[in-house]
Design a protein around this motif. Structure first.
Motif, PDB file in Angstrom:
ATOM      1  N   PRO A  64     -19.684  76.759  35.571  1.00  0.00           N
ATOM      2  CA  PRO A  64     -19.865  78.119  35.067  1.00  0.00           C
ATOM      3  C   PRO A  64     -20.959  78.841  35.855  1.00  0.00           C
ATOM      4  N   LEU A  65     -20.929  80.160  35.806  1.00  0.00           N
ATOM      5  CA  LEU A  65     -21.950  80.953  36.504  1.00  0.00           C
ATOM      6  C   LEU A  65     -23.331  80.572  35.961  1.00  0.00           C
ATOM      7  N   PRO A  66     -24.268  80.132  36.822  1.00  0.00           N
ATOM      8  CA  PRO A  66     -25.583  79.726  36.307  1.00  0.00           C
ATOM      9  C   PRO A  66     -26.314  80.884  35.606  1.00  0.00           C
ATOM     10  N   ASP A  67     -27.091  80.550  34.577  1.00  0.00           N
ATOM     11  CA  ASP A  67     -27.795  81.579  33.798  1.00  0.00           C
ATOM     12  C   ASP A  67     -28.697  82.444  34.657  1.00  0.00           C
ATOM     13  N   CYS A  68     -29.294  81.825  35.718  1.00  0.00           N
ATOM     14  CA  CYS A  68     -30.263  82.597  36.529  1.00  0.00           C
ATOM     15  C   CYS A  68     -29.596  83.782  37.243  1.00  0.00           C
ATOM     16  N   VAL A  69     -28.280  83.736  37.418  1.00  0.00           N
ATOM     17  CA  VAL A  69     -27.569  84.833  38.105  1.00  0.00           C
ATOM     18  C   VAL A  69     -27.348  86.021  37.149  1.00  0.00           C
ATOM     19  N   ILE A  70     -27.314  85.703  35.838  1.00  0.00           N
ATOM     20  CA  ILE A  70     -26.983  86.740  34.847  1.00  0.00           C
ATOM     21  C   ILE A  70     -28.257  87.451  34.401  1.00  0.00           C
ATOM     22  N   LYS A  71     -28.285  88.771  34.618  1.00  0.00           N
ATOM     23  CA  LYS A  71     -29.484  89.541  34.278  1.00  0.00           C
ATOM     24  C   LYS A  71     -29.317  90.351  33.006  1.00  0.00           C
ATOM     25  N   GLY A  72     -28.095  90.497  32.549  1.00  0.00           N
ATOM     26  CA  GLY A  72     -27.856  91.252  31.319  1.00  0.00           C
ATOM     27  C   GLY A  72     -26.386  91.193  30.957  1.00  0.00           C
ATOM     28  N   THR A  73     -26.105  91.539  29.671  1.00  0.00           N
ATOM     29  CA  THR A  73     -24.710  91.600  29.221  1.00  0.00           C
ATOM     30  C   THR A  73     -24.487  92.972  28.611  1.00  0.00           C
ATOM     31  N   SER A  74     -23.369  93.599  28.965  1.00  0.00           N
ATOM     32  CA  SER A  74     -23.098  94.938  28.435  1.00  0.00           C
ATOM     33  C   SER A  74     -21.758  94.955  27.741  1.00  0.00           C
ATOM     34  N   LYS A  75     -21.780  95.457  26.498  1.00  0.00           N
ATOM     35  CA  LYS A  75     -20.515  95.512  25.749  1.00  0.00           C
ATOM     36  C   LYS A  75     -19.992  96.932  25.679  1.00  0.00           C
ATOM     37  N   ARG A  76     -20.860  97.904  26.038  1.00  0.00           N
ATOM     38  CA  ARG A  76     -20.432  99.305  25.902  1.00  0.00           C
ATOM     39  C   ARG A  76     -20.687 100.071  27.196  1.00  0.00           C
ATOM     40  N   ARG A  77     -19.975 101.196  27.337  1.00  0.00           N
ATOM     41  CA  ARG A  77     -20.155 102.083  28.487  1.00  0.00           C
ATOM     42  C   ARG A  77     -20.315 103.496  27.966  1.00  0.00           C
ATOM     43  N   ARG A  78     -21.327 104.205  28.466  1.00  0.00           N
ATOM     44  CA  ARG A  78     -21.460 105.625  28.093  1.00  0.00           C
ATOM     45  C   ARG A  78     -21.182 106.437  29.356  1.00  0.00           C
ATOM     46  N   ILE A  79     -20.272 107.399  29.233  1.00  0.00           N
ATOM     47  CA  ILE A  79     -19.904 108.208  30.408  1.00  0.00           C
ATOM     48  C   ILE A  79     -20.225 109.668  30.092  1.00  0.00           C
ATOM     49  N   PHE A  80     -21.074 110.263  30.916  1.00  0.00           N
ATOM     50  CA  PHE A  80     -21.457 111.661  30.721  1.00  0.00           C
ATOM     51  C   PHE A  80     -20.595 112.569  31.586  1.00  0.00           C
ATOM     52  N   SER A  81     -20.277 113.755  31.069  1.00  0.00           N
ATOM     53  CA  SER A  81     -19.566 114.763  31.870  1.00  0.00           C
ATOM     54  C   SER A  81     -20.553 115.305  32.910  1.00  0.00           C
ATOM     55  N   PRO A  82     -20.064 115.990  33.968  1.00  0.00           N
ATOM     56  CA  PRO A  82     -20.974 116.457  35.020  1.00  0.00           C
ATOM     57  C   PRO A  82     -22.077 117.396  34.499  1.00  0.00           C
ATOM     58  N   ASP A 193     -27.633  97.298  26.053  1.00  0.00           N
ATOM     59  CA  ASP A 193     -26.290  96.726  26.223  1.00  0.00           C
ATOM     60  C   ASP A 193     -25.286  97.771  26.707  1.00  0.00           C
ATOM     61  N   MET A 194     -25.772  98.883  27.241  1.00  0.00           N
ATOM     62  CA  MET A 194     -24.886  99.995  27.603  1.00  0.00           C
ATOM     63  C   MET A 194     -24.955 100.288  29.102  1.00  0.00           C
ATOM     64  N   LEU A 195     -23.808 100.200  29.766  1.00  0.00           N
ATOM     65  CA  LEU A 195     -23.747 100.679  31.159  1.00  0.00           C
ATOM     66  C   LEU A 195     -23.596 102.195  31.094  1.00  0.00           C
ATOM     67  N   GLU A 196     -24.406 102.918  31.846  1.00  0.00           N
ATOM     68  CA  GLU A 196     -24.303 104.383  31.792  1.00  0.00           C
ATOM     69  C   GLU A 196     -23.797 104.938  33.123  1.00  0.00           C
ATOM     70  N   PHE A 197     -22.822 105.840  33.019  1.00  0.00           N
ATOM     71  CA  PHE A 197     -22.258 106.514  34.199  1.00  0.00           C
ATOM     72  C   PHE A 197     -22.421 108.013  34.020  1.00  0.00           C
ATOM     73  N   PHE A 198     -22.781 108.695  35.087  1.00  0.00           N
ATOM     74  CA  PHE A 198     -22.960 110.148  35.049  1.00  0.00           C
ATOM     75  C   PHE A 198     -22.048 110.742  36.115  1.00  0.00           C
ATOM     76  N   LEU A 199     -21.014 111.451  35.687  1.00  0.00           N
ATOM     77  CA  LEU A 199     -20.092 112.037  36.665  1.00  0.00           C
ATOM     78  C   LEU A 199     -20.780 113.197  37.372  1.00  0.00           C
ATOM     79  N   LEU A 200     -20.478 113.376  38.636  1.00  0.00           N
ATOM     80  CA  LEU A 200     -21.056 114.472  39.434  1.00  0.00           C
ATOM     81  C   LEU A 200     -19.924 115.349  39.949  1.00  0.00           C
ATOM     82  N   ASN A 201     -20.202 116.624  40.074  1.00  0.00           N
ATOM     83  CA  ASN A 201     -19.206 117.560  40.598  1.00  0.00           C
ATOM     84  C   ASN A 201     -19.823 118.273  41.794  1.00  0.00           C
ATOM     85  N   ASN A 202     -19.007 118.631  42.779  1.00  0.00           N
ATOM     86  CA  ASN A 202     -19.517 119.403  43.938  1.00  0.00           C
ATOM     87  C   ASN A 202     -20.702 118.778  44.663  1.00  0.00           C
ATOM     88  N   PRO A 203     -20.579 117.754  45.403  1.00  0.00           N
ATOM     89  CA  PRO A 203     -19.369 116.989  45.613  1.00  0.00           C
ATOM     90  C   PRO A 203     -19.115 116.007  44.462  1.00  0.00           C
TER      91      PRO A 203
END
Ligand SMILES: Cc1cc2nc3c(=O)[nH]c(=O)nc-3n(C[C@H](O)[C@H](O)[C@H](O)COP(=O)(O)OP(=O)(O)OC[C@H]3O[C@@H](n4cnc5c(N)ncnc54)[C@H](O)[C@@H]3O)c2cc1C
Length: 382
Positions: A64-82, A193-203
């Motif tokens: 199995p992947l050794p514990d030292c490689v794992i830095k966090g666990t995320s169960k949710r994702r938050r996605i922001f509009s631009p 536990d949340m990965l956050e993504f921020f969408l960008l526009n132009n570009p």
């Protein structure tokens, strides 16, 4: 190290895909060499998130992947509009692991060497050798300033997004996007536990913050708009501008210090169907084997590399000749029979549709915000 000897399989590039390919090849009984022009493994820190329920990591590491490689666990994702006025929270069925990319790559390198493959650093390929039938039958290169040539029955091109081998063989390129990566200490992150993504526009593009368990975070940015102007920006400058002006990035990173920054490129969509020639197959970023929804290149690159390595290793240890057209087609079939290939195809369709819808059909921030509830419903049902 005798550079005049012959190998069954030579893998060019010791990233995650190349190391996986060399492991598969050596385990199948082939005399295998994997080489890299860098003086060390994982010199560039790349991806940070992988799916927890994967099987390929344990298959390659044989543990199995050794514990030292794992830095966090995320169960949710938050996605922001631009505009950042709207956001959605997704709870995917499968949790994600935030990993230390260098440590993961070192674990795969260990498995690769233990499988019997020879790993050679400071060694760059400069030319592909071809026989009279036009099949790739070896490489020319430079190792610690000494030129050499080596014959083999198959070359695996795992030399990354700007693949020299791909160019030499005239194979098609995937979409390659400007990317920037930052690791920070002391970020102000509300939900660990949340990965956050921020969408960008132009570009059009995206920023992300992936928290580790200890207040540090893996952050980055990519610009996926494929115009010359958008791809020609100084991405470190664009990142700094966002850091100071972006309504939420600024809050999250106001007390943070950078511990690593890297200007790079990311393969993001445009999955080529054609990635092999007699004697040569491309894997990982070189072959465009990265998901088009969110850069799933670590696991897909490893899977495609391992499948190619297993096939070519078995073939080359049983046959005297170069892996010709018919056998190479069977190798590609074996790669396309993996669940990684199905995922790549699925993501290619869904990722392109979402980006076209957001940035070509809706276009303005206001239009995207107005359609956000419908977009969220769609995303939740996927
Ligand atoms: C900023 C960023 C964030 C990302 N985030 C994620 C993520 O969250 N999750 C995910 O799964 N994926 C992510 N990815 C993608 C993922 O990291 C890559 O798809 C994956 O690491 C590619 O591995 P590879 O082995 O194909 O290529 P690489 O790791 O690029 O390896 C290629 C190797 O080839 C060597 N090489 C090149 N040319 C030569 C030559 N001529 N001779 C010898 N050696 C050569 C290079 O030195 C290099 O070591 C991200 C990528 C970036 C850049």
């Amino acid at each position: 190290m005798d550079l005049q000897s012959e190998y069954d399989v030579i893998v060019v590039g010791a990233g995650v895909a190349g190391l996986a390919a060399a492991t598969g090849s050596a385990r199948a009984g082939a005399k295998t060499l994997v080489l890299d022009r860098s003086p060390e493994i994982a010199l560039k820190v790349k991806g940070e998130v992988i799916k927890r329920d994967n099987t390929i990591v344990a298959e390659i590491l044989r543990k199995p992947l050794p514990d030292c490689v794992i830095k966090g666990t995320s169960k949710r994702r938050r996605i922001f509009s631009p505009s950042c006025k709207k956001h959605m929270i997704l709870a995917p069925r499968v949790a994600s692991l935030v990993i230390d990319y260098r440590l993961l790559t070192h674990e795969i390198a260990k498995a690769c060497v233990e499988s019997g493959a020879t790993l050679l650093l400071n060694t760059a390929i400069t030319e592909l050798m071809q026989n009279d039938s036009g099949e790739v039958c070896g490489i020319e290169g430079l190792s610690s300033n000494r030129s050499f040539n080596l014959r083999c029955k198959a070359v695996v091109g795992a030399d990354g997004h700007s693949s020299f081998l791909r160019e030499q063989a005239g194979l098609p390129a995937p979409n390659i996007c400007a990317a920037y990566k930052v690791i920070v200490e002391s970020a102000d992150i509300p939900d660990s536990d949340m990965l956050e993504f921020f969408l960008l526009n132009n570009p059009a593009g995206a920023l992300w913050i992936f928290p580790r368990a200890d207040k540090s975070a893996e952050c980055g940015m990519t610009i996926w708009e494929q115009t010359r102007e958008a791809q020609g920006v100084d991405i470190a400058d664009v990142w700094e501008k966002h850091r100071s002006e972006h309504p939420i990035l600024n809050q999250r990173l106001r007390n943070a210090s950078y511990t690593l920054t890297s200007v790079d490129k990311l393969v993001f969509g445009g999955l080529p169907d054609d990635f092999a020639r007699p004697g040569l197959v491309l894997v990982g970023d070189a072959g465009g084997h990265v998901g088009a929804k969110g850069a799933s290149g670590i696991l897909t690159g490893m899977s495609m590399g391992y499948a190619a390595g297993q096939f070519l290793g078995a073939y080359a240890s049983d046959n005297k000749a170069v892996v010709g057209d018919a056998a190479m087609r069977r190798c590609v079939e074996a790669m396309k029979n993996t669940s990684a290939w199905s995922l790549l195809q699925e993501e290619q369709k869904a990722g392109a549709m979402t980006r076209d819808f957001l940035f070509k059909i809706l276009r303005t921030n206001e239009e995207i915000d107005n359609a956000w509830d419908a977009i969220s419903e769609m995303a939740k049902s996927q």
